[in-house]
Enzyme design. Sequence first.
Site, PDB file in Angstrom:
ATOM      1  N   GLY A   1       0.836  -1.193   0.000  1.00  0.00           N
ATOM      2  CA  GLY A   1       0.000   0.000   0.000  1.00  0.00           C
ATOM      3  C   GLY A   1       0.873   1.245   0.000  1.00  0.00           C
TER       4      GLY A   1
ATOM      5  N   GLN B   1       2.630   9.928   2.012  1.00  0.00           N
ATOM      6  CA  GLN B   1       3.996   9.394   2.072  1.00  0.00           C
ATOM      7  C   GLN B   1       4.886   9.919   0.937  1.00  0.00           C
ATOM      8  OE1 GLN B   1       2.268   5.236   2.557  1.00  0.00           O
ATOM      9  NE2 GLN B   1       4.204   5.006   3.628  1.00  0.00           N
TER      10      GLN B   1
ATOM     11  N   CYS C   1       5.959  -0.413   7.408  1.00  0.00           N
ATOM     12  CA  CYS C   1       5.636   0.834   6.696  1.00  0.00           C
ATOM     13  C   CYS C   1       6.841   1.252   5.864  1.00  0.00           C
ATOM     14  CB  CYS C   1       5.300   1.924   7.722  1.00  0.00           C
ATOM     15  SG  CYS C   1       4.831   3.481   6.967  1.00  0.00           S
ATOM     16  N   LEU C   2       6.573   1.625   4.609  1.00  0.00           N
ATOM     17  CA  LEU C   2       7.680   2.043   3.737  1.00  0.00           C
ATOM     18  C   LEU C   2       8.317   3.337   4.256  1.00  0.00           C
ATOM     19  CD1 LEU C   2       5.942   1.286   0.315  1.00  0.00           C
ATOM     20  CD2 LEU C   2       7.640  -0.115   1.506  1.00  0.00           C
TER      21      LEU C   2
ATOM     22  N   HIS D   1      -4.367   1.181   7.886  1.00  0.00           N
ATOM     23  CA  HIS D   1      -3.014   1.743   8.018  1.00  0.00           C
ATOM     24  C   HIS D   1      -2.848   2.938   7.061  1.00  0.00           C
ATOM     25  CE1 HIS D   1       1.544   1.128   8.267  1.00  0.00           C
ATOM     26  NE2 HIS D   1       1.429   1.869   7.174  1.00  0.00           N
ATOM     27  N   GLU D   2      -3.319   2.773   5.815  1.00  0.00           N
ATOM     28  CA  GLU D   2      -3.161   3.856   4.817  1.00  0.00           C
ATOM     29  C   GLU D   2      -4.078   5.033   5.147  1.00  0.00           C
ATOM     30  OE1 GLU D   2      -0.636   3.564   3.107  1.00  0.00           O
ATOM     31  OE2 GLU D   2      -0.346   1.399   3.250  1.00  0.00           O
TER      32      GLU D   2
ATOM     33  N   HIS E   1      -2.456   7.217   7.550  1.00  0.00           N
ATOM     34  CA  HIS E   1      -1.485   8.129   6.925  1.00  0.00           C
ATOM     35  C   HIS E   1      -2.172   9.411   6.468  1.00  0.00           C
ATOM     36  CE1 HIS E   1       2.338   6.088   6.815  1.00  0.00           C
ATOM     37  NE2 HIS E   1       1.866   5.018   6.208  1.00  0.00           N
TER      38      HIS E   1
HETATM   39  O1  K1U Z   1       4.109   2.213   3.864  1.00  0.00           O
HETATM   40  C1  K1U Z   1       2.996   1.731   3.770  1.00  0.00           C
HETATM   41  O2  K1U Z   1       2.024   2.324   4.190  1.00  0.00           O
HETATM   42  C2  K1U Z   1       2.855   0.399   3.096  1.00  0.00           C
HETATM   43  C3  K1U Z   1       2.895  -0.769   4.058  1.00  0.00           C
HETATM   44  C4  K1U Z   1       1.490  -1.287   4.227  1.00  0.00           C
HETATM   45  C5  K1U Z   1       1.267  -2.262   5.330  1.00  0.00           C
HETATM   46  C6  K1U Z   1       1.990  -3.429   5.460  1.00  0.00           C
HETATM   47  C7  K1U Z   1       1.720  -4.308   6.494  1.00  0.00           C
HETATM   48  C8  K1U Z   1       0.713  -4.033   7.380  1.00  0.00           C
HETATM   49  C9  K1U Z   1       0.023  -2.864   7.247  1.00  0.00           C
HETATM   50  C10 K1U Z   1       0.289  -1.994   6.227  1.00  0.00           C
HETATM   51  C11 K1U Z   1       3.791  -1.825   3.455  1.00  0.00           C
HETATM   52  O3  K1U Z   1       3.597  -2.265   2.389  1.00  0.00           O
HETATM   53  S1  K1U Z   1       5.142  -2.303   4.377  1.00  0.00           S
HETATM   54  C12 K1U Z   1       5.897  -3.448   3.311  1.00  0.00           C
HETATM   55  C13 K1U Z   1       6.024  -4.780   3.849  1.00  0.00           C
HETATM   56  O4  K1U Z   1       7.078  -5.044   4.261  1.00  0.00           O
HETATM   57  C14 K1U Z   1       4.944  -5.763   3.918  1.00  0.00           C
HETATM   58  C15 K1U Z   1       4.461  -6.311   2.784  1.00  0.00           C
HETATM   59  C16 K1U Z   1       3.495  -7.302   2.865  1.00  0.00           C
HETATM   60  C17 K1U Z   1       2.986  -7.717   4.078  1.00  0.00           C
HETATM   61  C18 K1U Z   1       3.496  -7.152   5.223  1.00  0.00           C
HETATM   62  C19 K1U Z   1       4.491  -6.180   5.149  1.00  0.00           C
HETATM   63 ZN    ZN Z   2       2.733   3.148   6.138  1.00  0.00          ZN
END
Ligand code: K1U
Ligand code: ZN
Length: 175
Positions: A46, A51, A92-93, A134-135, A138
Amino acid sequence: MAQLSILRYPDARLHKVAKPVQAVDARIKALITDMFDTMYDASGIGLAATQVDVHERLIVIDVSEERNEPMVLINPEVIWASEERLRGDEGCLSVPGIYDGVERPARVKVRALDGEGRSREIEAEGLLAVCIQHEMDHLMGKVFVQYLSPLKQNRIKTKLLKQEKQERREQLEST
Ligand code: K1U
Ligand code: ZN
């Protein structure tokens, strides 16, 4: 393909509250394309416009294994949330390398415009429900680490600021 730069916690711009998108026009469609490119390149599931330092209510998501189910949420609103809550690890990125548990409603129903400006209602559970919430945080200027204890927040801030300093030093040395 345009890669956008992702703000890193504790950047103060991550705490700005996003304004509604006024029109799903060519500018917003170009931003959606760039946000998907940026999210896929960073292996995220996401990305919120906040961001990438755009403070408008726009989210892109793809929680599919094959990375072929893109979802756009413009001006999203939660219209129902389950009483049942679940705790799961989030990342979170904007907070690279940090994963921790957050408790949220297990299921949500969200109303939003899609990438063509059509109104949609989405019922979500599992990872999609977590990612949408989560998004949406943000867009309200909230980063998931703000659910953690003040001690953990301070440790994360210190670690990321140190990392940033080191990266800047390495960049200077390589020029
Ligand atoms: O930065 C963001 O908002 C994106 C975030 C979204 C997210 C991941 C896990 C739980 C809630 C929200 C990510 O994509 S973090 C990237 C990552 O490492 C991940 C990817 C897939 C599943 C879990 C983590
Ligand atoms: Zn995030």
